[in-house]
Design a protein around this motif. Structure first.
Motif, short mmCIF file in Angstrom:
data_model
loop_
_atom_site.label_atom_id
_atom_site.label_comp_id
_atom_site.label_asym_id
_atom_site.label_seq_id
_atom_site.Cartn_x
_atom_site.Cartn_y
_atom_site.Cartn_z
N THR A 1 -1.80 -5.59 11.75
CA THR A 1 -0.64 -4.74 11.48
C THR A 1 0.31 -4.68 12.67
OG1 THR A 1 -1.91 -2.77 12.11
CG2 THR A 1 -1.82 -3.32 9.76
N VAL B 1 8.09 1.43 8.57
CA VAL B 1 6.88 1.47 7.73
C VAL B 1 5.78 0.62 8.36
CG1 VAL B 1 5.94 0.73 5.51
CG2 VAL B 1 8.03 2.08 5.59
N THR B 2 6.12 -0.57 8.83
CA THR B 2 5.09 -1.40 9.46
C THR B 2 4.60 -0.78 10.76
OG1 THR B 2 6.77 -2.78 10.52
CG2 THR B 2 5.92 -3.54 8.40
N TRP C 1 2.22 2.01 9.77
CA TRP C 1 0.97 1.42 9.32
C TRP C 1 0.13 0.95 10.51
CZ3 TRP C 1 0.58 -3.84 6.34
CH2 TRP C 1 -0.72 -4.03 5.90
N ALA C 2 0.77 0.30 11.48
CA ALA C 2 0.05 -0.16 12.67
C ALA C 2 -0.50 1.04 13.45
CB ALA C 2 0.97 -0.99 13.55
N TRP D 1 -7.67 -5.06 11.77
CA TRP D 1 -6.47 -4.50 11.15
C TRP D 1 -5.47 -4.01 12.19
CZ3 TRP D 1 -4.84 -5.51 6.58
CH2 TRP D 1 -5.75 -5.90 5.60
N VAL E 1 2.38 -7.76 12.35
CA VAL E 1 3.39 -7.62 11.31
C VAL E 1 4.55 -6.76 11.81
CG1 VAL E 1 3.85 -6.65 9.02
CG2 VAL E 1 1.79 -8.00 9.41
N PHE E 2 4.22 -5.69 12.53
CA PHE E 2 5.25 -4.82 13.09
C PHE E 2 6.13 -5.55 14.09
CE2 PHE E 2 6.28 -2.02 16.74
CZ PHE E 2 7.30 -1.30 16.14
N ALA F 1 8.32 -8.09 12.23
CA ALA F 1 9.40 -7.43 11.49
C ALA F 1 10.49 -6.93 12.44
CB ALA F 1 8.84 -6.27 10.68
N LEU G 1 11.91 -0.91 6.86
CA LEU G 1 10.79 -1.86 6.84
C LEU G 1 10.06 -1.90 8.18
CD1 LEU G 1 12.41 -4.80 4.86
CD2 LEU G 1 10.43 -3.46 4.16
N VAL G 2 10.82 -1.90 9.26
CA VAL G 2 10.19 -1.90 10.59
C VAL G 2 9.45 -0.59 10.83
CG1 VAL G 2 10.67 -2.00 13.07
CG2 VAL G 2 11.83 -3.57 11.52
#
Length: 91
Positions: free
Chosen positions: A45, A24-25, A28-29, A41, A48-49, A52, A21-22
């Motif tokens: 992101t 993937v974030t 994405w970032a 964004w 979120v990273f 997480a 999960l970390v």
């Protein structure tokens, strides 16, 4: 039924899921930062990273290792028949 958004959900217990999960974030970032380059964004992101990584890796405590007063589950409850003298005096 527990919700997946609950951080004590059994889904998050295996380390590989939390690392995934970390990762993937983080990917994405990185994508938003280097490819899209949209400031809103990028900040969203990245936030979120960081969240997480903080929740799932740095501050993670396995729910099975938490004391009963934190999880809300008590191993033993005192018998209902026992009362303190103070409780009797208050009534």
């Amino acid at each position: 039924m527990k919700r997946v958004s609950d951080l004590n959900h059994p889904f998050y217990r295996p380390l590989w899921r939390r690392v995934l999960l970390v990762a993937v974030t983080g990917l994405w970032a990185s994508y938003e930062n280097f490819v899209v380059k949209d400031p809103m964004w990028m900040v969203l992101t990245a936030g979120v990273f960081v969240y997480a990584a903080w929740v799932f890796l740095i501050k993670w405590v396995d729910p099975a290792d938490k004391p009963a007063e934190i999880t809300g589950v008590a191993d033993e409850e005192p018998p209902a028949a026992e009362q303190d003298d103070e409780d009797v005096d208050r009534r």
